[in-house]
Design an enzyme around this catalytic site. Sequence first.
Site, PDB file in Angstrom:
ATOM      1  N   LYS A  61       0.838  -1.198   0.000  1.00 66.31           N
ATOM      2  CA  LYS A  61       0.000   0.000   0.000  1.00 66.31           C
ATOM      3  C   LYS A  61       0.879   1.257   0.000  1.00 66.31           C
ATOM      4  CE  LYS A  61      -3.881   1.826   2.798  1.00 66.31           C
ATOM      5  NZ  LYS A  61      -4.686   1.532   4.013  1.00 66.31           N
ATOM      6  N   SER A  67      -9.938  -0.749   7.595  1.00 65.80           N
ATOM      7  CA  SER A  67      -9.301  -0.531   6.288  1.00 65.80           C
ATOM      8  C   SER A  67      -8.694  -1.772   5.665  1.00 65.80           C
ATOM      9  CB  SER A  67      -8.235   0.568   6.404  1.00 65.80           C
ATOM     10  OG  SER A  67      -8.855   1.816   6.615  1.00 65.80           O
ATOM     11  N   SER A  74      -9.612   1.568   3.573  1.00 64.57           N
ATOM     12  CA  SER A  74      -8.812   2.394   2.671  1.00 64.57           C
ATOM     13  C   SER A  74      -7.813   1.574   1.842  1.00 64.57           C
ATOM     14  CB  SER A  74      -8.045   3.438   3.493  1.00 64.57           C
ATOM     15  OG  SER A  74      -7.064   2.820   4.326  1.00 64.57           O
TER      16      SER A  74
END
Length: 449
Positions: free
Chosen positions: A121, A235, A211
């Site tokens: 990420k 997330s 997220s």
Amino acid sequence: MEEAKGNRTKVVGADGVTRRELATLPLVIGAIASTSASAQGGVAIDNASLADVQQALAAGTITSSALTQAYLARIEAYDRAGPRLNSVREVNPDALPIAARLDGVKPSTKQPLAGVPILVKDNIATGDKQHTTAGSLALDGAGARNDSTVVKQLRAAGAVILGKANLTEFANILAIGMPSGYSSLGGQVKNPYAPSLMVDEIVPVVQPGGSSAGSAVAVAAGLCAAAIGTETSGSLLSPATQNGVVTVKPTVGLIGRSGIIPISHSQDTAGPMTRTVRDAAILLNVLAAPDPHDPVTQHQQRPQDYTTGLDKEGLKGARIGIPSDPDDPLNDPFYGPLPQRSKEVMAQAIKVLQDLGATVVHAAIPEIGWIGGPGTTMAVLNRNPLGVNKGTPGTASLVFLYELKHDLNLYLRDWATGTRIKTLADVIAFNKANADKALRKRPRAICPN
């Protein structure tokens, strides 16, 4: 992913990657044309598990270079072209040279991920040519002084860092009303099972979750062998649910957080995004280790090998709590609001647990323990100039607000390079000055055609 699996015709083997012209046919790399081809020369990367990839590399039926090239080609075909999933914010320019150096190294106890391409990420620092931006225009071009602890562990295990996954900007702490899976630098991540947008051409028909949207979508779409996401509050779990992949929300302190752009040191953690539970266990074996720069990891307790817990009979005798008591219907904040269809799905899941030998215990959580309950949030004025509800109060976690300022300022001071943004105040000032590009509203609900 229907669009990505419609023409499964190509073979990835140790001798390289075959490609057709994108203009002629959507590129599909990794599909095996026959049983013999599967056994002798490759792996179907569109749905291969991490364990499958490990096995093919260990058997020598594929090289890391061919595998990495195949994933890069698939990213080009489906993330950059075709449905344009936008799950990969940046590809590592050194991915292929790194893979080439690992072509003669097979996965082993010491390097279980040798040659395996993995995405991380884009709030996880890498001290290389890649950028670490949290998807924000404010941090466009920003690098990092060093690898985060998570990336160090992946590299030590032999992984090829394939690139950075897109995300909800700043892990969804940027502003009230930002869309799930959207970043000003990377754009909107799309769910691979339903990549089309609403009639407004902005909102996905099916949300990718946030997220860690890019990490989950990339795994679901077969763009990497596995990915790493992060979670503060949902997330990892949300995008895993939305994209049908496996994740683990680790206990804080199990995985080191040094070099991860933070929200809250009380809740932040990194975690795996994979196709199978075994894959998640394989990654936890690599990631769960003390971090000398993260004090909460110093007293961790973990099994020697998480895969030994993969027991088909493992639920027998287990007691699993369900925060819903039929005798206390007014105190049911989690299950009570579910629509009937969702209640039926949950009932089926609970029955499966019971059929496998688990004892299910129904118990309502006291009101004081409700997530978002009394004393856990505060009203914050929505100042987003593009927000639908500008000028009205929204709710935000007290812990997040207080810890964000402290933690993000430390990251920008100690880790970030190549940027003039040095404090949270700088981020706010940049977004205010560039609101038309840096901020985005979440439009009102629009029904698709």
